[in-house]
Design an enzyme around this catalytic site. Sequence first.
Site, PDB file in Angstrom:
ATOM      1  N   TYR A 183       0.876  -1.187   0.000  1.00 63.22           N
ATOM      2  CA  TYR A 183       0.000   0.000   0.000  1.00 63.22           C
ATOM      3  C   TYR A 183       0.912   1.235   0.000  1.00 63.22           C
ATOM      4  O   TYR A 183       1.977   1.211   0.621  1.00 63.22           O
ATOM      5  CB  TYR A 183      -0.875  -0.064   1.262  1.00 63.22           C
ATOM      6  N   GLY A 185       1.506   3.975   1.495  1.00 63.12           N
ATOM      7  CA  GLY A 185       2.131   4.503   2.715  1.00 63.12           C
ATOM      8  C   GLY A 185       3.007   3.527   3.463  1.00 63.12           C
ATOM      9  O   GLY A 185       3.628   3.889   4.473  1.00 63.12           O
ATOM     10  N   LYS A 186       3.084   2.277   3.003  1.00 64.95           N
ATOM     11  CA  LYS A 186       3.932   1.297   3.694  1.00 64.95           C
ATOM     12  C   LYS A 186       5.409   1.641   3.478  1.00 64.95           C
ATOM     13  O   LYS A 186       5.749   2.429   2.594  1.00 64.95           O
ATOM     14  CB  LYS A 186       3.638  -0.110   3.163  1.00 64.95           C
ATOM     15  N   ASN A 187       6.301   1.008   4.257  1.00 64.28           N
ATOM     16  CA  ASN A 187       7.735   1.319   4.107  1.00 64.28           C
ATOM     17  C   ASN A 187       8.196   1.069   2.672  1.00 64.28           C
ATOM     18  O   ASN A 187       8.981   1.841   2.122  1.00 64.28           O
ATOM     19  CB  ASN A 187       8.575   0.489   5.077  1.00 64.28           C
TER      20      ASN A 187
END
Length: 369
Positions: A183, A185-187
């Site tokens: 997704y 916004g994930k790292n």
Amino acid sequence: MKIPFLNFEPAHTLIRAEMEKAFLSVYDSHWYIMGKHLQKFEEEYATFNQTKYAIGMSNGLDALYLALKALGIGKGDEVIMPSNTFIATVMATSFTGATPVFVEPDPQTYLIDPSKIEEKISPNTKVIIPVHLYGQICAMDQVMDIARKHGLFVIEDNAQAHGAAYNGKLAGSFGDINATSFYPGKNLGALGDAGACTTDNPEFAESLRVFRNYGSNEKYVHKVEGHNMRLDELQAALLSVKLAKLDAWTEQRRKIAAQYDQVLSGIGDLILPKTADKATHVYHLYVVRTKHRAELQDFLQAKGVGTLIHYPTPPHLQQAYQHLGYKKGDFPIAEDLADTVVSLPIWPGLKESDITYIAACISEFFENV
Ligand SMILES: Cc1ncc(COP(=O)(O)O)c(C=O)c1O
């Protein structure tokens, strides 16, 4: 001053030219599903994650769901997971027909408490899903010991902890099959929905490839009822560019967290994140706790600082899971966390001066509480 909770701009500006090249490489290939870009990313991600196979999926929820399906989980089975997880872990389970069984987290690390797992194991238990919440890996030696002792599968939910390690071994490399999300916004984040499963088992890998592609690994031959849960070529190509930067971005997150640890220590009733024994943290989120959360969020908002809550309502109290019959008070640690946690901005490119400003705002707030 305006410091959003999340800001892609600094990182995306840095890789703009490479991303354009990746886009054009897919565009000009005229091949958009299940091609060489997916294969390349799967090989790179498997190498990064120290597993034999990575299988690209449409998103993290689908990756979790297909991990359960590939292990044969369905109606009548029980799946153990933390009571403070994101709803996807629960939904992936209930979509298979299996029942989610909640175990409270450790109040220090916010990760599933291994000492409370065994009391929830029944003859129907088939899987434990440890969730590496906020970027911190669960006590995987204990989780794996319990699973082996009781003959259970393990699926790590590694959506938030790309690159975190336990005793030097990476999140997403312990379980029978592991699921992750890319997704945005994930790292490691795509420019849309994306996810993957990882495994060392060639049969599970094949089963996952078949399930994600209409139950087929040969055109118009359908072995089983499957889904369309594939990772597309474009997201795969963009993810390859970002994967090469992930270690550097993780280092930045760790530096930011260390600065927060320093400047926020001893302020008001704030509880700062703790890194567990033998674990490394990749700070997907920097989560603090306070009894004055709502007022603090409003105060920071007025000062231009964005915050979010991960997560305000635990799964057992969600309307979608009313039929499980839980009530307030059934999982007091998860409920207390839901009432007190707040996530501060943490993203590659966040400046030291931003953190100093945020800390000054938080200090000012607590001077007047
Ligand atoms: C812990 C956890 N599990 C699963 C997911 C599901 O991932 P996705 O949003 O890609 O479906 C997420 C993220 O959204 C998550 O944070």
